[in-house]
Design an enzyme around this catalytic site. Structure first.
Site, short mmCIF file in Angstrom:
data_model
loop_
_atom_site.label_atom_id
_atom_site.label_comp_id
_atom_site.label_asym_id
_atom_site.label_seq_id
_atom_site.Cartn_x
_atom_site.Cartn_y
_atom_site.Cartn_z
N THR A 149 1.48 -4.10 54.22
CA THR A 149 2.13 -3.06 55.03
C THR A 149 1.57 -1.73 54.56
O THR A 149 0.72 -1.68 53.67
CB THR A 149 3.66 -3.05 54.80
OG1 THR A 149 3.91 -2.64 53.45
CG2 THR A 149 4.28 -4.42 55.06
N THR B 142 17.77 -5.14 43.05
CA THR B 142 17.88 -3.73 42.67
C THR B 142 19.31 -3.36 42.29
O THR B 142 20.27 -3.97 42.78
CB THR B 142 17.42 -2.85 43.86
OG1 THR B 142 17.78 -1.50 43.60
CG2 THR B 142 18.08 -3.27 45.17
N ASP B 143 19.44 -2.32 41.46
CA ASP B 143 20.78 -1.83 41.11
C ASP B 143 21.48 -1.20 42.31
O ASP B 143 22.69 -0.99 42.29
CB ASP B 143 20.71 -0.83 39.94
CG ASP B 143 19.87 0.40 40.22
OD1 ASP B 143 19.28 0.50 41.31
OD2 ASP B 143 19.80 1.28 39.34
N GLU B 144 20.70 -0.91 43.37
CA GLU B 144 21.32 -0.25 44.54
C GLU B 144 22.33 -1.15 45.24
O GLU B 144 23.13 -0.67 46.04
CB GLU B 144 20.24 0.20 45.54
CG GLU B 144 19.33 1.25 44.94
CD GLU B 144 18.61 2.12 45.96
OE1 GLU B 144 19.01 2.14 47.12
OE2 GLU B 144 17.66 2.79 45.54
N ASP C 244 20.07 17.00 52.39
CA ASP C 244 20.33 15.80 51.58
C ASP C 244 20.04 14.53 52.38
O ASP C 244 20.10 14.54 53.62
CB ASP C 244 21.79 15.81 51.11
CG ASP C 244 21.96 15.12 49.78
OD1 ASP C 244 21.00 14.47 49.32
OD2 ASP C 244 23.04 15.24 49.18
N ARG C 245 19.75 13.43 51.65
CA ARG C 245 19.60 12.10 52.26
C ARG C 245 20.99 11.67 52.76
O ARG C 245 21.97 11.75 51.99
CB ARG C 245 19.10 11.16 51.17
CG ARG C 245 19.06 9.70 51.54
CD ARG C 245 18.64 8.85 50.33
NE ARG C 245 17.21 8.85 50.10
CZ ARG C 245 16.61 8.28 49.05
NH1 ARG C 245 17.34 7.68 48.12
NH2 ARG C 245 15.31 8.31 48.90
N ALA D 193 8.95 -6.66 49.80
CA ALA D 193 10.12 -6.07 50.46
C ALA D 193 9.72 -4.75 51.07
O ALA D 193 8.70 -4.15 50.70
CB ALA D 193 11.24 -5.82 49.44
N PRO E 70 10.09 18.92 47.63
CA PRO E 70 11.35 18.82 48.38
C PRO E 70 12.44 18.08 47.59
O PRO E 70 12.40 16.85 47.47
CB PRO E 70 10.96 18.01 49.63
CG PRO E 70 9.78 17.19 49.18
CD PRO E 70 9.10 17.92 48.07
N LYS F 262 18.98 -5.88 50.65
CA LYS F 262 18.72 -6.49 49.34
C LYS F 262 19.95 -7.29 48.88
O LYS F 262 19.82 -8.38 48.31
CB LYS F 262 18.36 -5.42 48.30
CG LYS F 262 17.05 -4.71 48.53
CD LYS F 262 15.80 -5.59 48.44
CE LYS F 262 15.51 -6.05 47.03
NZ LYS F 262 14.22 -6.81 46.97
N TYR G 248 18.63 -0.33 53.43
CA TYR G 248 17.79 -0.98 52.41
C TYR G 248 18.65 -1.77 51.44
O TYR G 248 18.44 -2.97 51.21
CB TYR G 248 16.96 0.08 51.65
CG TYR G 248 16.42 -0.43 50.33
CD1 TYR G 248 15.42 -1.40 50.29
CD2 TYR G 248 16.94 0.04 49.11
CE1 TYR G 248 14.94 -1.89 49.07
CE2 TYR G 248 16.46 -0.44 47.90
CZ TYR G 248 15.47 -1.40 47.88
OH TYR G 248 15.00 -1.89 46.68
N SER G 249 19.65 -1.10 50.84
CA SER G 249 20.43 -1.79 49.80
C SER G 249 21.25 -2.93 50.41
O SER G 249 21.43 -3.97 49.77
CB SER G 249 21.30 -0.82 49.00
OG SER G 249 22.14 -0.06 49.83
#
Ligand code: NAD
Ligand code: DAU
Length: 331
Positions: free
Chosen positions: A37, A126-128, A276-277, A84, A209, A158, A154-155
Site C-alpha cells: 500500500t 496496539t495499546d489504542e 485537533d484530531r 494493517a 503542525p 484493531k 483504526y483502534s
C-alpha cells in the site's frame, strides 16, 4: 522455528522486525507478505532481495486464494501479522479499508493457519484498543485486563481483530498470541507519523503542525525493543494470552517536538498549533509487568539514545524519505 511468515514487512515495524530476526536467528527463513500500500516501501527490504533465506511475495492478506496458495507452498512454523492500515488520521477520513484489511485480512490469515496447521499465529495489536487515560491520573496504566474502549475507526478495527483472534483460539484452538504495544519510533517509519513528519518538516524549515495544545501524552518505545518482545512472545509466550509492551516513557507531543527541534538546532517558532484530531486520545500508558515477569523482557533503549539514533538515521538516509515525498518509491 525454521520458516516464518511476516505480513506487512515492507512497513515500519515489520521491516525492523525482519532485520532484527535475521540478526538474532540467522538460521531462520523469512517470507514477507505485503501488498505494498502507500505505507509499504520495497526499498526498505532491498538489501535482502537476493538472499536465499528471504522471500518477498506481493500479496494482499484479504486475497484468500493467493494467501492460501503461499501457505500451501511454504509450510510455515509461525505467522506474525503486522499488516494493517495503521494511521489514525486516515481512518477518520475513510474507515472502510481499515475494516477490510485489519479485520477481514486477519480472518483470512487465521483461516489459513487453521487449514495448514501452523503452530503459532501472533497478532501485532496496539495499546489504542484500551482507549485513553486522563492526564490528571498519572497513577493509571493499561493492563491486559483493562476493558476495550476504542476511540477511532483504526483502534476499533484493531480491537475487532483481537477479539476475532481470541474467538478462534477458544472455538478452533487456533494457537494465537496477541501483543499490545505503545507508540514506536525508529528507522523506516513513514513520514506521516509524528516523529518522522516533524523531522522532515523541520529539516526544510516548514511549519510543524501540532494538534490542539500538544498536551496529549504518548508512551514511546524504540522499535527494536518492540521487535525483541514479539520475538520472545512467539517463541516462549503462552497460547491464548495477551501481552502489553511498553517502556514507561511518557512524553507530551510538545516535549517530543521540542526535542526534535533542539537536536536539529532549529527554532521553536516553527511549531504551528493546528485543529485537533477528532476524538483525540489524551494519554496512553502501558503497564508491561506481565511480559517482564513472565518472559524476562525489558526495554534496552533509553529515549535520549533512541531519538538521537533515529534522527541521525533520517539525516543519513535522506534518499529513503525523499523518494516517499516525491512519490518515486511507488515505482
Ligand atoms: P505501517 O503502516 O508502517 O506498515 C503496514 C504495512 O502493511 C505496509 O507495508 C503495508 O503495505 C502493509 N499492508 C497494509 N495493508 C495490507 C494488506 N491488505 N495486505 C498486505 N499488506 C498490507 O505500520 P506499522 O507502524 O509498521 O505497524 C505495524 C503493525 O503494528 C500494525 O498492525 C499496527 O497496528 C501495529 N502497531 C503499530 C504501532 C506504531 O507505533 N507504529 C504501535 C503498536 C502497534
Ligand atoms: O499507540 C500505538 C499507536 O501509535 C499505533 O497503534 C498506531 O498505528 C500509530 O500510528 C500510533 O498512533 P498515534 O495516533 O499515537 O501516532 P501519530 O504519530 O499519528 O501521532 C502521535 C501523536 O502526535 C498524537 O497525539 C497525534 C499527534 N500529532 C500527529 C501528527 C501526525 C500531531 O500533533 N501532529 C501531527 O501532524
Amino acid at each position: 522455528m525454521k520458516n516464518i511468515l511476516v505480513t506487512g514487512g515492507a512497513g515500519f515495524i515489520g521491516g525492523n522486525f525482519i532485520y532484527y530476526s535475521r540478526k538474532k536467528h540467522p538460521e531462520c527463513r523469512i517470507v514477507c507478505m505485503d501488498c505494498l500500500t502507500y505505507a509499504g516501501n520495497i526499498k526498505t527490504l532491498e538489501p535482502l532481495m537476493n538472499s536465499e533465506s528471504f522471500r518477498f511475495v506481493k500479496v494482499d492478506i484479504t486475497d484468500r486464494e493467493n494467501v492460501f496458495k503461499i501457505f500451501e507452498e511454504e509450510n510455515f512454523d509461525a505467522v506474525i501479522n503486522f499488516a494493517a492500515e495503521s494511521h489514525v488520521d486516515r481512518s477518520i477520513k475513510d474507515p472502510s479499508v481499515f475494516l477490510t484489511t485489519n479485520i477481514l485480512g486477519t480472518q483470512v490469515l487465521l483461516d489459513a493457519v487453521n487449514q495448514f496447521g501452523v503452530k503459532r499465529f501472533h497478532q501485532v495489536s496496539t495499546d489504542e484498543v484500551y482507549g485513553d487515560l486522563p492526564l490528571d491520573r498519572p497513577d493509571l496504566f493499561f493492563t491486559e485486563t483493562t476493558p476495550l474502549h476504542t476511540s477511532s475507526p483504526y483502534s476499533a478495527s484493531k480491537a475487532a481483530a483481537d477479539l476475532l483472534c481470541l474467538a478462534y483460539h477458544r472455538t478452533y484452538k487456533t494457537p494465537v498470541t496477541i501483543s499490545r504495544c505503545s507508540n514506536n519510533y525508529g528507522p523506516y517509519q513513514f513520514p506521516e507519523k509524528l516523529i518522522p513528519l516533524m523531522f522532515v518538516n523541520a529539516s526544510s524549515d516548514k511549519p510543524l503542525p501540532v494538534y490542539g495544545k500538544g498536551a496529549n501524552v504518548r508512551d514511546w518505545l524504540f522499535v527494536d525493543d518492540h521487535c525483541k518482545a514479539i520475538d520472545m512472545i512467539v517463541r516462549d509466550g503462552v497460547v491464548g494470552e495477551i501481552y502489553n509492551i511498553g517502556g514507561h516513557n511518557e512524553k507530551t507531543n510538545l516535549e517530543v517536538v521540542k526535542t526534535i527541534l533542539k537536536t536539529l538546532s532549529k527554532d521553536e517558532s516553527l511549531i504551528t498549533y493546528v485543529n485537533d484530531r477528532p476524538g483525540h486520545d489524551m494519554r496512553y500508558a502501558i503497564d508491561p509487568q506481565k511480559i517482564c515477569d513472565e518472559l524476562g523482557w525489558y526495554p534496552e533503549t533509553k529515549f535520549e539514545d533512541g531519538i538521537a539514533y533515529t534522527l541521525r538515521w533520517y539525516k543519513e538516509n535522506e534518499p529513503w524519505w525523499r523518494a516517499i515525498l516525491d512519490g518515486s518509491y511507488r515505482k
